[in-house]
Write an enzyme that holds these catalytic residues in place. Structure first.
Site: not given
Ligand code: XUL
Ligand code: CO
Length: 433
Positions: A101, A104, A232, A268, A271, A296, A307, A309, A339
């Site tokens: 991003h 980031d 996404e 993802e 998700h 992802d 989530d 992750d 991710d």
């Protein structure tokens, strides 16, 4: 600058029998599978945000994970130090791609102009790092969700000033992604959703989102960015109702706004689960509509409804997902993007290494099993047989009207016999070979 990863040896393929926890047991990048090198199939990608920004802070407590490149008094110097650490890790893992991003890689400035400039300046620094290392950018994206200004959405915000701010942010993030040769540009609808209809004009917000996306697509063509824009999908979190709920919802949205030929999906795993689907379902839906873009790769926790992750470590599950990818003809501009973030108690720099090495090997092992299933052909044969009646033509064939089909069915008076779906037999093929 020296980073925690500078002196690490590069992780190499040593084969299944090795006891070295920092070697690849399944990921042999040069192995030819289904006519291509394994690394070209997987297009493994390390993401900036979880690995170099996330520090273990949660709603109940302070950061736990040491990120030596964060802090200091000069945020641009810290951004460069972070990039040095990131590229050292990419080298140590021997991955071909990364993703980020805008926030980031570069800090927010005191004004919009300064923020955009920061993104461009660090973009130039990343160009040098890419050049020196050979690592490529799988995708860039803009963070339109962390700052309080985006609390009520970016494109869908009731305030047009936020729409405009977001447009400027995405334009720069896309410019930088383009300059870095990014293969895709991703848009996750972070705050694009709502909590209650009592304060939300849903139709207006969807129109704003459609318009925003059209503007981005127009701009992409204008600057000659050849990669796809990827949406996404995610059904909930942060908002209760996210507009980009799942693959099917996003396809309907794209169709409605005439964007289905320009926009694909970044799917993802976690998700998909939150939407009540499997990962392979989402991949199959995207493929059915011709909008499969990138993945992802992470997992949720079956006992938790949010989530999480986590790094992937479920080979049978991922095998089914990657089997769908192979059936779809593979990922073209996309890849497998980690991710995924460390748990809050995994605080040492080498935890990041173990997480990725294991995740990469899980992807490799799952892909090799999926390729074996594909080459073995048992599942495909079964599927062909199951639908073989359609290949024989007959009264229900394409072109017949409802009356013709009805009359033929009545005349023939054949009561179709149920046939076994053979689910257990097929599951055995997947699990046992
Ligand atoms: C959020 C998420 C994001 C996107 C990029 O759930 O997955 O990190 O991948 O914005
Ligand atoms: Co994601």
């Amino acid at each position: 600058m020296t980073t925690p990863f500078s002196d690490l040896p590069t992780v190499r393929f040593e084969g299944e029998a090795t006891l070295n926890p920092l070697a690849y047991r399944f990921y042999d990048p040069e192995l030819i599978v289904l006519g291509k090198r394994l690394k070209e199939h997987l297009r493994l990608t390390v993401c900036y945000w979880h690995s170099f920004v996330m520090n273990g802070a949660d709603p109940f407590g302070a950061p736990t994970i040491i990120r030596p490149w964060m802090g200091g008094t000069d945020p641009m110097a810290a951004a460069r130090a972070k990039a040095d650490a990131a590229f050292d890790l990419f080298r140590a893992l021997d991955v071909p791609f990364y993703s980020f991003h805008d926030r980031d890689i570069a800090p927010e400035g005191d004004s919009l102009a300064e923020t955009l400039k920061n993104t461009r300046v660090i973009g130039d620094y990343l160009a040098e790092k890419q050049q020196a290392s050979g690592v490529k950018l799988l995708w860039g994206t803009a963070n339109l969700f962390s700052h309080p200004r985006f609390m009520a959405g970016a494109a869908t915000n009731p305030d047009p000033e936020v729409f405009a701010w977001s447009a400027a942010t995405v334009k720069t993030a896309l410019d930088v992604t383009h300059a870095l040769g990014g293969a895709n540009y991703v848009m996750w609808g972070g705050r694009e959703g709502y909590e209650t209809l009592l304060n939300t004009d849903l139709k207006r917000e969807l129109d704003q989102m459609g318009r925003f996306l059209s503007l981005v697509v127009d701009y992409k063509h204008k600057i000659g960015f050849s990669g796809p824009i990827l949406i996404e999908p995610k059904p909930k979190e942060p908002t209760k109702h996210q507009y980009d709920f799942d693959a099917a919802t996003v396809y309907g949205f794209l169709k409605h706004y005439g964007l289905e030929n320009d926009v694909k999906l970044n799917l993802e795993e976690n998700h998909a689960i939150l939407a009540g689907h499997t990962f392979e379902h989402e991949i199959a839906v995207a493929n059915a509509f011709g909008i499969l873009g990138s993945l992802d790769i992470n997992r949720g926790d079956p006992l938790l409804g949010w989530d999480t992750d986590q790094f992937p470590n479920d080979v049978p599950q991922l095998t089914l997902a990657l089997y769908e990818v192979i059936k779809a003809g593979g990922l073209t501009t996309g890849g497998l993007n980690f991710d995924a973030k460390l748990r809050r108690q995994s605080i040492e720099p080498d935890d990041l290494l173990h997480a990725h090495v294991g995740g990469i090997d899980v992807c490799a092992k799952a892909f090799l099993q999926a390729a074996k299933l594909y080459e073995g052909g048992q599942l495909a044969t079964n599927l062909r047989d199951r639908y073989a009646g359609w290949d024989r033509g007959g009264h229900a064939a394409e072109g017949a009207t409802l009356e013709e089909i009805a009359a033929a069915a009545e005349n023939r008076a054949i009561d179709p016999r149920p046939r076994s779906g053979r689910q257990e037999k097929l599951e055995n093929v997947v699990s046992l070979g």
